[in-house]
Design a protein around this motif. Structure first.
Motif, mmCIF file in Angstrom:
data_model
loop_
_atom_site.group_PDB
_atom_site.id
_atom_site.type_symbol
_atom_site.label_atom_id
_atom_site.label_comp_id
_atom_site.label_asym_id
_atom_site.label_seq_id
_atom_site.Cartn_x
_atom_site.Cartn_y
_atom_site.Cartn_z
ATOM 1 N N GLN A 5 0.605 -1.085 0.319
ATOM 2 C CA GLN A 5 -0.146 0.717 0.181
ATOM 3 C C GLN A 5 0.849 1.683 0.029
ATOM 4 N N ASN A 6 1.869 1.322 0.974
ATOM 5 C CA ASN A 6 3.000 2.197 0.875
ATOM 6 C C ASN A 6 3.651 2.467 -0.820
ATOM 7 N N GLU A 7 3.613 1.418 -1.218
ATOM 8 C CA GLU A 7 4.379 1.436 -2.107
ATOM 9 C C GLU A 7 3.820 1.913 -3.404
ATOM 10 N N VAL A 8 1.895 1.969 -3.348
ATOM 11 C CA VAL A 8 1.209 2.111 -4.041
ATOM 12 C C VAL A 8 1.008 3.697 -4.211
ATOM 13 N N ILE A 9 1.417 3.824 -3.597
ATOM 14 C CA ILE A 9 1.355 5.879 -2.691
ATOM 15 C C ILE A 9 2.563 6.443 -2.849
ATOM 16 N N ALA A 10 3.295 5.996 -2.700
ATOM 17 C CA ALA A 10 4.676 6.775 -3.354
ATOM 18 C C ALA A 10 4.538 6.851 -4.493
ATOM 19 N N LEU A 11 4.365 5.565 -5.143
ATOM 20 C CA LEU A 11 4.301 5.313 -6.938
ATOM 21 C C LEU A 11 3.236 6.482 -6.810
ATOM 22 N N SER A 12 2.246 6.977 -6.720
ATOM 23 C CA SER A 12 1.134 7.635 -7.003
ATOM 24 C C SER A 12 1.297 9.318 -6.815
ATOM 25 N N GLY A 13 2.235 9.168 -6.233
ATOM 26 C CA GLY A 13 2.744 10.665 -5.922
ATOM 27 C C GLY A 13 4.435 11.448 -6.605
ATOM 28 N N GLN A 14 5.061 9.269 -7.204
ATOM 29 C CA GLN A 14 5.966 10.207 -8.729
ATOM 30 C C GLN A 14 5.086 10.046 -9.395
ATOM 31 N N ASP A 32 -9.068 -1.496 1.385
ATOM 32 C CA ASP A 32 -8.461 -2.311 0.285
ATOM 33 C C ASP A 32 -9.091 -2.082 -0.811
ATOM 34 N N ASN A 33 -10.193 -0.547 -1.104
ATOM 35 C CA ASN A 33 -10.952 -1.209 -2.914
ATOM 36 C C ASN A 33 -10.097 0.757 -2.627
ATOM 37 N N GLU A 34 -9.747 1.004 -2.009
ATOM 38 C CA GLU A 34 -9.501 2.359 -2.442
ATOM 39 C C GLU A 34 -7.911 2.423 -3.191
ATOM 40 N N ILE A 35 -7.312 1.788 -2.387
ATOM 41 C CA ILE A 35 -5.186 1.164 -2.786
ATOM 42 C C ILE A 35 -5.520 0.960 -4.352
ATOM 43 N N GLU A 36 -6.920 -0.116 -4.225
ATOM 44 C CA GLU A 36 -7.292 -0.962 -5.041
ATOM 45 C C GLU A 36 -7.140 -0.146 -6.879
ATOM 46 N N ALA A 37 -8.395 1.185 -6.318
ATOM 47 C CA ALA A 37 -8.375 2.316 -7.481
ATOM 48 C C ALA A 37 -7.625 3.442 -7.679
ATOM 49 N N LEU A 38 -6.820 3.417 -6.340
ATOM 50 C CA LEU A 38 -5.393 4.568 -6.811
ATOM 51 C C LEU A 38 -4.438 3.712 -7.769
ATOM 52 N N ALA A 39 -4.086 2.209 -7.261
ATOM 53 C CA ALA A 39 -3.507 1.302 -8.308
ATOM 54 C C ALA A 39 -3.632 1.172 -9.921
ATOM 55 N N ARG A 40 -5.508 1.749 -9.914
ATOM 56 C CA ARG A 40 -5.399 1.242 -11.214
ATOM 57 C C ARG A 40 -4.763 3.117 -12.311
ATOM 58 N N GLU A 41 -5.624 3.823 -11.112
ATOM 59 C CA GLU A 41 -5.444 5.784 -11.456
ATOM 60 C C GLU A 41 -3.724 5.296 -11.878
ATOM 61 N N THR A 42 -2.657 5.251 -10.914
ATOM 62 C CA THR A 42 -1.648 4.956 -11.066
ATOM 63 C C THR A 42 -1.234 4.575 -12.801
#
Length: 330
Positions: A89-98, A158-168
């Motif tokens: 989750q932290n990696e997804v968030i960091a990747l989204s920020g990048q 978890d569903n928000e993280i999945e959505a963030l991963a898809r958006e990223t």
């Protein structure tokens, strides 16, 4: 006299009842034996119960140990899984920020390209250079702008993280497409910018002599030799013999020659179908085929040819026809 037998206090008579048609049978048994048999049975049952209890305790203890070991192992697995999920989750968030940061940088690059295109459109010849469709902010998704970090803690599901991963993932796919487009567009834009720069520097706008004293204008005048009306195809700039003469614009030298009318002269070809002519020179400092820069010295002012004194006859020819040079010169 009849004798009477007294009952034996240490023995007991047991009556055995068999079938209804059979007589009752009497059995003499020892009284201690009658007492001992139930006691032995009771002791045997008690021993069996104690043995079963001991075995049950051992079994329960063993099961408890196994269950505790399995519980610890399960908790370790669950802990590792939770830690792994948290790291992901932290990696997804960091990747989204990048991805957002990269998107902002690409926006700035696109803005620079748009400004470059405006420069080309403003100063370039649109028919010659054409149009280039470049990326702009309207072509990009909304970006997140952050100025500081803080705020309350809000749990992420978890569903928000999945959505963030898809958006990223979608953002990176879009950036990949944009980079492909930039790889095609930016070199073309830079090439056209160089052409525009060359066109600007190639425009004969630099004053060609140290002196700014005009001795004759462009147009009709009285010829100084014949005394009759004649057409003057350029301007005459008076100066000192040997003063430097500069190229009015960047271009290619197509003529360096001498004749009785022009004297020593140079013709430079510029972009856009323009030519600049430099007549009555004292010296020629360049050769035919050379490429010159705007402001570069190309010769020295003189009075060669059909001339009454030291001066430079400066002429601009457009599409084969002489035009007034003054609107071009600074």
């Amino acid at each position: 006299m009849r004798s009477v037998s007294l009952p034996n206090p240490n023995r007991m008579t047991l009556l055995v009842l068999r079938d209804a048609n059979q007589p009752v049978k009497q059995v003499q048994v020892s009284k201690p034996l009658v007492v001992a048999v139930p006691l032995l049975a009771l002791l045997s049952i008690s021993g069996l119960i104690v043995s079963l209890q001991i075995q049950s305790d051992h079994t329960v203890s063993r099961l408890e140990k196994q269950l505790k070991s399995q519980t610890i192992a399960f908790e370790a697995v669950v802990t590792d899984k939770n830690e792994a999920i948290q790291r992901l989750q932290n990696e997804v968030i960091a990747l989204s920020g990048q991805s957002k940061e990269m998107m902002d940088r690409m926006e700035r690059v696109a803005e620079l390209e748009a400004q470059l295109q405006k420069f080309i459109d403003k100063y370039g010849d649109s028919k010659e250079l054409g149009q280039l469709s470049s990326l702009s902010r309207d072509d990009l998704p909304d970006s997140l702008a952050a100025s500081g970090i803080g705020g309350e803690f809000i749990a992420v599901h978890d569903n928000e993280i999945e959505a963030l991963a898809r958006e990223t993932s979608d953002d990176f796919a879009m950036m990949s497409d944009m980079l492909d487009e930039m790889e095609k567009n930016v070199p073309v834009t830079l090439k056209k910018a160089r052409q525009t720069q060359y066109t600007i520097s190639g425009t004969p706008s630099e004053w060609p002599t140290l002196s700014t004293r005009l001795t004759s204008n462009f147009g009709y005048r009285t010829d100084p030799f014949a005394g009759r009306a004649a057409f003057h195809a350029g301007i005459d700039i008076g100066g000192k013999l040997g003063d430097p003469v500069y190229a009015a614009g960047a271009g290619k030298v197509i003529t360096t020659d001498k004749d009785s009318s022009h004297g020593r002269y140079i013709v430079i070809e510029h972009p856009g179908g323009l030519q600049s002519w430099y007549l009555h020179l004292n010296e020629i400092g360049i050769s035919e085929g050379d490429t010159v820069d705007k402001g570069q010295q190309i010769g020295k002012l003189g009075s060669s040819g059909r001339s009454t004194g030291p001066h430079l006859h400066f002429e601009i020819v457009k599409a084969g026809k002489p035009v007034d040079p003054l609107p071009y010169l600074k």
